[in-house]
Design a protein around this motif. Structure first.
Motif, PDB file in Angstrom:
ATOM      1  N   PRO A 190       0.846  -1.207   0.000  1.00 50.05           N
ATOM      2  CA  PRO A 190       0.000   0.000   0.000  1.00 50.05           C
ATOM      3  C   PRO A 190       0.877   1.251   0.000  1.00 50.05           C
ATOM      4  CG  PRO A 190      -0.688  -1.548   1.702  1.00 50.05           C
ATOM      5  CD  PRO A 190       0.645  -2.014   1.215  1.00 50.05           C
ATOM      6  N   VAL A 191       0.609   2.178  -0.903  1.00 53.11           N
ATOM      7  CA  VAL A 191       1.398   3.401  -0.996  1.00 53.11           C
ATOM      8  C   VAL A 191       0.465   4.607  -1.139  1.00 53.11           C
ATOM      9  CG1 VAL A 191       3.419   2.268  -2.017  1.00 53.11           C
ATOM     10  CG2 VAL A 191       1.632   3.197  -3.511  1.00 53.11           C
ATOM     11  N   ILE A 192       1.034   5.791  -0.951  1.00 47.14           N
ATOM     12  CA  ILE A 192       0.289   7.031  -1.128  1.00 47.14           C
ATOM     13  C   ILE A 192       1.110   7.970  -2.009  1.00 47.14           C
ATOM     14  CG2 ILE A 192      -0.717   9.062  -0.005  1.00 47.14           C
ATOM     15  CD1 ILE A 192      -1.075   7.388   2.511  1.00 47.14           C
ATOM     16  N   LEU A 193       0.509   8.449  -3.080  1.00 44.83           N
ATOM     17  CA  LEU A 193       1.142   9.453  -3.929  1.00 44.83           C
ATOM     18  C   LEU A 193       0.605  10.822  -3.510  1.00 44.83           C
ATOM     19  CD1 LEU A 193       2.926  10.095  -6.453  1.00 44.83           C
ATOM     20  CD2 LEU A 193       0.806  10.013  -7.783  1.00 44.83           C
ATOM     21  N   GLU A 194       1.486  11.651  -2.971  1.00 40.72           N
ATOM     22  CA  GLU A 194       1.091  12.984  -2.529  1.00 40.72           C
ATOM     23  C   GLU A 194       1.465  14.019  -3.595  1.00 40.72           C
ATOM     24  OE1 GLU A 194       1.128  12.863   2.365  1.00 40.72           O
ATOM     25  OE2 GLU A 194       2.687  13.990   1.290  1.00 40.72           O
ATOM     26  N   VAL A 195       0.479  14.796  -3.991  1.00 41.31           N
ATOM     27  CA  VAL A 195       0.687  15.854  -4.981  1.00 41.31           C
ATOM     28  C   VAL A 195       0.273  17.174  -4.345  1.00 41.31           C
ATOM     29  CG1 VAL A 195       0.075  16.748  -7.248  1.00 41.31           C
ATOM     30  CG2 VAL A 195       0.241  14.269  -6.884  1.00 41.31           C
ATOM     31  N   LYS A 196       1.240  18.066  -4.165  1.00 38.89           N
ATOM     32  CA  LYS A 196       0.957  19.370  -3.573  1.00 38.89           C
ATOM     33  C   LYS A 196       0.785  20.396  -4.688  1.00 38.89           C
ATOM     34  CE  LYS A 196       2.697  22.734  -0.200  1.00 38.89           C
ATOM     35  NZ  LYS A 196       3.813  23.062   0.729  1.00 38.89           N
ATOM     36  N   ALA A 197      -0.343  21.104  -4.667  1.00 39.20           N
ATOM     37  CA  ALA A 197      -0.635  22.094  -5.697  1.00 39.20           C
ATOM     38  C   ALA A 197      -0.766  23.478  -5.081  1.00 39.20           C
ATOM     39  CB  ALA A 197      -1.926  21.729  -6.432  1.00 39.20           C
ATOM     40  N   LYS A 198      -0.338  24.483  -5.842  1.00 34.60           N
ATOM     41  CA  LYS A 198      -0.470  25.871  -5.401  1.00 34.60           C
ATOM     42  C   LYS A 198      -1.221  26.653  -6.473  1.00 34.60           C
ATOM     43  CE  LYS A 198       2.127  29.875  -3.746  1.00 34.60           C
ATOM     44  NZ  LYS A 198       3.464  30.418  -3.398  1.00 34.60           N
ATOM     45  N   ILE A 199      -2.226  27.415  -6.055  1.00 36.55           N
ATOM     46  CA  ILE A 199      -3.009  28.218  -6.981  1.00 36.55           C
ATOM     47  C   ILE A 199      -2.336  29.578  -7.140  1.00 36.55           C
ATOM     48  CG2 ILE A 199      -5.304  29.096  -7.529  1.00 36.55           C
ATOM     49  CD1 ILE A 199      -5.032  26.005  -7.175  1.00 36.55           C
ATOM     50  N   VAL A 200      -1.948  29.904  -8.353  1.00 38.07           N
ATOM     51  CA  VAL A 200      -1.233  31.156  -8.627  1.00 38.07           C
ATOM     52  C   VAL A 200      -2.202  32.275  -8.977  1.00 38.07           C
ATOM     53  CG1 VAL A 200       0.511  32.253 -10.095  1.00 38.07           C
ATOM     54  CG2 VAL A 200       0.795  29.865  -9.379  1.00 38.07           C
ATOM     55  N   ARG A 201      -3.237  31.955  -9.766  1.00 37.15           N
ATOM     56  CA  ARG A 201      -4.262  32.926 -10.119  1.00 37.15           C
ATOM     57  C   ARG A 201      -5.638  32.295  -9.911  1.00 37.15           C
ATOM     58  NH1 ARG A 201      -0.576  33.903 -14.379  1.00 37.15           N
ATOM     59  NH2 ARG A 201      -1.817  32.774 -15.903  1.00 37.15           N
ATOM     60  N   ASP A 202      -6.634  33.096  -9.704  1.00 40.63           N
ATOM     61  CA  ASP A 202      -7.984  32.567  -9.519  1.00 40.63           C
ATOM     62  C   ASP A 202      -8.363  31.688 -10.708  1.00 40.63           C
ATOM     63  OD1 ASP A 202      -7.934  34.201  -7.339  1.00 40.63           O
ATOM     64  OD2 ASP A 202      -9.562  35.539  -7.996  1.00 40.63           O
ATOM     65  N   ILE A 203      -8.884  30.506 -10.409  1.00 39.02           N
ATOM     66  CA  ILE A 203      -9.299  29.594 -11.477  1.00 39.02           C
ATOM     67  C   ILE A 203     -10.694  29.048 -11.174  1.00 39.02           C
ATOM     68  CG2 ILE A 203      -6.982  28.907 -12.200  1.00 39.02           C
ATOM     69  CD1 ILE A 203      -7.220  26.441 -10.444  1.00 39.02           C
ATOM     70  N   PRO A 204     -11.476  28.763 -12.218  1.00 39.36           N
ATOM     71  CA  PRO A 204     -12.854  28.307 -12.006  1.00 39.36           C
ATOM     72  C   PRO A 204     -12.964  26.833 -11.662  1.00 39.36           C
ATOM     73  CG  PRO A 204     -12.417  28.468 -14.347  1.00 39.36           C
ATOM     74  CD  PRO A 204     -11.195  28.990 -13.652  1.00 39.36           C
TER      75      PRO A 204
END
Length: 405
Positions: A289-303
């Protein structure tokens, strides 16, 4: 040994003010055309004996025009093409066939146009019939054939005699899965015997499995010539390229080329793989069992925001991929400055080997709709078999067994 050399070829389609001006241009006189449209410019490459090269590019890039020039059915406007040996080509579906003639008669005509004698054709007629596997239709008019049957006949004729150069366009994609496997096996056998393959396809798996090199044509010019995975990653990024977006390729520490593309309105800040103990790792056991962690940052407002990942084997073949659209977890109306962590949990049911992870942030079902950021080779890891029974392949799918006598 070089079997095909292409030097600086280009193709322009010209419109003249009168037919006399067109005739004068054929005679080599300088005539200014009324309109001139260049389809290809400065195409240069060479193929060695036994080499397999894939040609990729979006529709309208100039791939079909290039193939017609290589087959000498279209003359280049500039440049030279040198060919050593015989070229066999499988281009447009049914090209050169007469719909009113039977399959057998079409074989005679087509092979005759390829330069073979009547006796040579008769000598392989039974082999062509057997390989095509179209039964009694072999002696029926071609107009009664399905598209798949036409592909079977065309491929069987084109490969009845091993050529020095085999050119295959998208035609094989029309055939059924069985005949595709059969055709690819013949192509691989020809390669072992020294045939050079030029494959034009949008099928990533076909290009990676058959070719040791790929050429990307973009807007009539060669954009990249190199290892298939690097070229196809760039091609994938260009498909999703939007106004204001970027596409870049950089070399990682291990020498592999990483492709990054997108508008940058949301970016991938970090990607890690956690093992069953919750520790960051680059090696896991089969089925762990594994976990793929993806960290995202919002740079501009998106819908809208969809996050996805694709696991690939060492050759770049897709093994498994999904995203939050398919998992019914789409996010809406995100603001600049927000940070999010996506944690994809799964079992590493893969075979021994090295794998890579591509990660994407986008709108809608796929990144081609609107791509914020796509990263190939965002993470790499190895899978080892420490406690499972021995097996082969890229997937661990252990069976139950019932023996009946």
């Amino acid at each position: 040994m070089t079997v095909l050399r292409v030097e600086g070829i280009g193709k322009a389609f010209r419109t003249y003010r009168s037919e006399w001006q067109r005739v004068l241009s054929w005679l080599g006189l300088s005539v200014v055309p009324r309109e001139e449209k260049w389809i290809l410019r400065d195409i240069t490459f060479s193929l060695e004996a036994g080499e397999a090269v894939g040609i990729v590019g979006q529709n309208g890039a100039g791939k079909s025009t290039l193939l017609k020039m290589l087959c000498n059915t279209l003359a280049p406007s500039v440049g030279t093409i040198e060919v050593s040996g015989r070229i066999a080509a499988l281009l447009e579906l049914g090209m050169g066939f007469n719909p009113d003639l039977t399959g057998r008669a079409n074989v005679m005509n087509t092979a005759g146009l390829m330069g073979f004698t009547h006796d040579q054709i008769l000598g392989v007629m039974s082999q062509i019939e057997a390989f095509a596997e179209i039964g009694t239709y072999f002696d029926e008019p071609l107009r009664t054939y399905s598209s798949g049957m036409q592909v079977r006949l065309a491929f069987s004729v084109a490969t009845a005699f091993r050529p020095e150069i085999l050119i295959v366009d998208e035609a094989l994609s029309v055939g059924d899965a069985y005949f595709q496997h059969k055709s690819f096996n013949r192509i691989k056998q020809f390669q072992k015997e020294g045939t050079t393959l030029l494959l034009v396809s949008h099928d990533r798996s076909a290009v990676i499995s058959l070719c040791d090199r790929a050429i990307l044509i973009e807007k009539g010019e060669i954009r990249k010539d190199g290892p298939p995975e690097d070229v196809l990653d760039l091609y994938n990024a260009l498909i999703a390229e939007k106004e204001g977006g970027i596409v870049s390729q950089t070399k990682n520490k291990d020498g592999r080329i990483q492709t990054v593309s997108g508008t940058g309105e949301a970016v991938i800040a970090d990607v890690v793989l956690l093992d069953s103990t919750g520790c960051i790792t680059d090696a896991v056991s089969v089925g762990e069992p594994v976990i793929l962690e993806v960290k995202a940052k919002i740079v501009r407002d998106i819908p809208e925001l969809v996050a996805g990942y694709m696991i690939k084997d060492r050759l770049g073949q897709p093994i498994f991929g999904t995203n939050t659209f398919h998992l019914d977890r789409v996010l809406y109306n995100l603001k600049a400055g927000e940070e999010l962590m996506f944690r994809f949990k799964f079992n590493a049911n893969f075979g021994n080997g090295n794998y890579s992870v591509a990660v994407s942030l986008h709108q809608s079902e796929a990144h081609v709709a609107y791509n914020y950021e796509w990263q190939d080779l965002a993470y790499t890891f190895a899978v080892v078999n420490t406690d499972k029974q021995k097996f082969v392949g890229v997937a661990w799918v252990p069976p139950g067994l019932e023996l009946v006598r």
